[in-house]
Motif scaffolding. Sequence first.
Motif, short mmCIF file in Angstrom:
data_model
loop_
_atom_site.label_atom_id
_atom_site.label_comp_id
_atom_site.label_asym_id
_atom_site.label_seq_id
_atom_site.Cartn_x
_atom_site.Cartn_y
_atom_site.Cartn_z
N ASN A 197 -4.79 5.12 -8.67
CA ASN A 197 -6.19 4.69 -8.63
C ASN A 197 -6.35 3.46 -9.53
N PRO A 198 -6.36 2.30 -8.93
CA PRO A 198 -6.47 1.10 -9.77
C PRO A 198 -7.77 1.10 -10.57
N ARG A 199 -7.65 0.65 -11.83
CA ARG A 199 -8.85 0.63 -12.68
C ARG A 199 -9.55 -0.72 -12.57
N ALA A 200 -10.87 -0.68 -12.76
CA ALA A 200 -11.65 -1.93 -12.62
C ALA A 200 -11.39 -2.87 -13.80
N LYS A 201 -11.16 -2.27 -14.98
CA LYS A 201 -10.99 -3.12 -16.17
C LYS A 201 -9.56 -3.03 -16.68
N ALA A 202 -9.21 -4.01 -17.53
CA ALA A 202 -7.88 -3.98 -18.12
C ALA A 202 -7.77 -2.78 -19.07
N SER A 222 0.82 -1.22 0.00
CA SER A 222 0.00 0.00 0.00
C SER A 222 0.85 1.27 0.00
N GLU A 223 2.10 1.17 0.47
CA GLU A 223 2.97 2.37 0.44
C GLU A 223 3.68 2.53 -0.89
N GLY A 224 3.53 1.61 -1.75
CA GLY A 224 4.16 1.73 -3.07
C GLY A 224 5.52 1.06 -3.14
N HIS A 225 5.89 0.28 -2.12
CA HIS A 225 7.16 -0.44 -2.19
C HIS A 225 6.96 -1.70 -2.98
N TRP A 226 7.93 -1.96 -3.87
CA TRP A 226 7.82 -3.16 -4.71
C TRP A 226 8.10 -4.41 -3.91
N LEU A 227 7.20 -5.34 -3.95
CA LEU A 227 7.46 -6.65 -3.38
C LEU A 227 8.15 -7.51 -4.43
N MET A 257 -0.99 -4.36 -4.26
CA MET A 257 -1.39 -3.90 -5.59
C MET A 257 -0.77 -4.88 -6.58
N VAL A 258 -1.59 -5.72 -7.21
CA VAL A 258 -1.06 -6.69 -8.16
C VAL A 258 -1.32 -6.19 -9.57
N GLN A 259 -0.32 -6.24 -10.45
CA GLN A 259 -0.53 -5.85 -11.85
C GLN A 259 0.01 -6.94 -12.76
N ARG A 294 -1.10 -4.58 -22.34
CA ARG A 294 -2.44 -4.52 -21.80
C ARG A 294 -2.29 -4.91 -20.33
N VAL A 295 -2.77 -4.05 -19.44
CA VAL A 295 -2.46 -4.21 -18.01
C VAL A 295 -3.76 -4.37 -17.22
N LEU A 296 -3.73 -5.23 -16.20
CA LEU A 296 -4.87 -5.36 -15.30
C LEU A 296 -4.39 -5.09 -13.87
N ASP A 297 -5.09 -4.15 -13.20
CA ASP A 297 -4.73 -3.84 -11.80
C ASP A 297 -5.70 -4.58 -10.88
N ARG A 298 -5.16 -5.14 -9.81
CA ARG A 298 -6.05 -5.77 -8.82
C ARG A 298 -5.56 -5.44 -7.42
N ILE A 299 -6.48 -5.11 -6.51
CA ILE A 299 -6.08 -4.87 -5.11
C ILE A 299 -6.39 -6.15 -4.34
N LEU A 300 -5.43 -6.63 -3.59
CA LEU A 300 -5.64 -7.87 -2.83
C LEU A 300 -5.45 -7.59 -1.35
#
Length: 463
Positions: free
Chosen positions: A111-116, A90-95, A141-143, A127-133
């Motif tokens: 702001n993650p988008r709902a669609k790809a 959530s702080e933007g650090h890369w896992l 933040m999974v992309q 083509r990117v898909l954002d998902r919050i887990l």
Amino acid sequence: MRTLSMRLRLALWYSAMLALALSLFGVSAYFAMRRSIHVTVDEELEARSEGVRHLIERAFRVDYTENLEDSLREHSELRTGGELLQVSDSEGHWLYRSDVMSRLNVPSPQNPRAKAYSFPDRDDPLRVLDRILMAGNHTYMVQVATEMDDFNLALYRIKALLLVSIPIFLLCGAFGGYWMSRHALDPVDRIIQTAKNISVQNLSSRLDVPRTGDELQGLSETLNNMLERLETAFKKITQFTADASHELRTPVAVMRTRAELSLRRARSVEDYRDTVAQIHSELERTTELIEKLMFLARTDSGADSIPLARVNLSEIVREVCTQGSALAEGKQVAFHESLPAQPVWIQGDEHLLRRLFLILVDNAVKYTPSAGSVEISVAEKNGTAVGEIRDTGIGIAAVDLPNIFERFYRADKARSRETGGAGLGLSIGRWIAEAHAGTIEVQSSPGLGSTFQVRLPLSKNGG
Ligand SMILES: Nc1ncnc2c1ncn2[C@@H]1O[C@H](COP(=O)(O)OP(=O)(O)OP(=O)(O)O)[C@@H](O)[C@H]1O
Ligand SMILES: [Mg+2]
């Protein structure tokens, strides 16, 4: 401004419609294909993000010992398409951030988008898909992404193919359309050419009728029927003019000869008086003839519509009988009349009806030798007024019967000069009967006599 020919207009309309249809097809085919690619890619991205979700959720189970980052790397390296994965907290650090993702510098979304979506912009390579887990107390933040180069290349090729092939199809279609409209309208050209060449001199020419069963066959047949009617009418007029001039020539020639003979030398007053009297009687006949010709010409032009009024047929025939009996008396022919006391009402023109019966009475007396008899009667039969003129005269031969109502037709041509007939009476009579919605019929036996019957509808508003 000169308007375009019909075949050009047809071809232009056809090409415009074809252009519209082909463009619509091209545009919709392209976008449908693009959409279907995106749907398939997006489903695959969705499935991949689900895989990552399972992985992260597993990491938070109690019995889990591995490091989450190592698991993500392993996952990324082993799975197809896994090289396009990045996960941040959530702080933007890369896992975890795969090499490709960091090279392409895909940012972690604010702001993650709902669609790809396409990255960096429309139709771009990713083509990117954002998902919050959510797992444990953490938010990730999974992309996941897919490289679109191959798909975009395929779309580009399709676009190029459409852009090249549609104008070619359109061009072929336009030429085909023009050729077809030319071909389809060729018969019209032939009709125009033939129609142009038809004049009074060759009214008997006809258009070729194409046996196609279509509108052009219908048009040619209709025009041919019209030509047929025109030809008949024209022949009738020519015949009428020829007959009329022939009829007029005879009395004029007679008068001229009489005048010339009388002028050849000096004559007594009585001789001159005699000649003038002969010319006068010839002139009377000519005047009568001209009057009949004019009557028929008027009926042909159809200019006069006859005003019908309620008239008493019995009364009209009574007046005709006065003239008839005078004629009969002059020829020593007995004259009988049988008219009803009560009126016989019909819708008609008094003057014309008088003329009709006078024509018949005149014939009856004219074609009955002295000592014969003429009988005239009027009666009501089955809702019709029937006028009958019966004579005991020379009769009419069966061969002549069908023709006596024709103009200028005389059964006995040799007698015509003596009797003075031009053969017009009965044709006028028939026209008058028909103009009153009636009929005229004849029965005759040569040597025994003739009977003419006129049937006229009774007046509807009572009698
Ligand atoms: N009652 C009749 N008896 C015998 N023949 C008749 C009689 N009525 C008509 N016809 C024949 O029919 C022909 C045609 O009659 P129509 O009245 O039309 O002409 P027309 O009497 O010869 O001449 P127009 O009436 O013009 O003076 C006559 O020439 C005559 O040969
Ligand atoms: Mg007559």
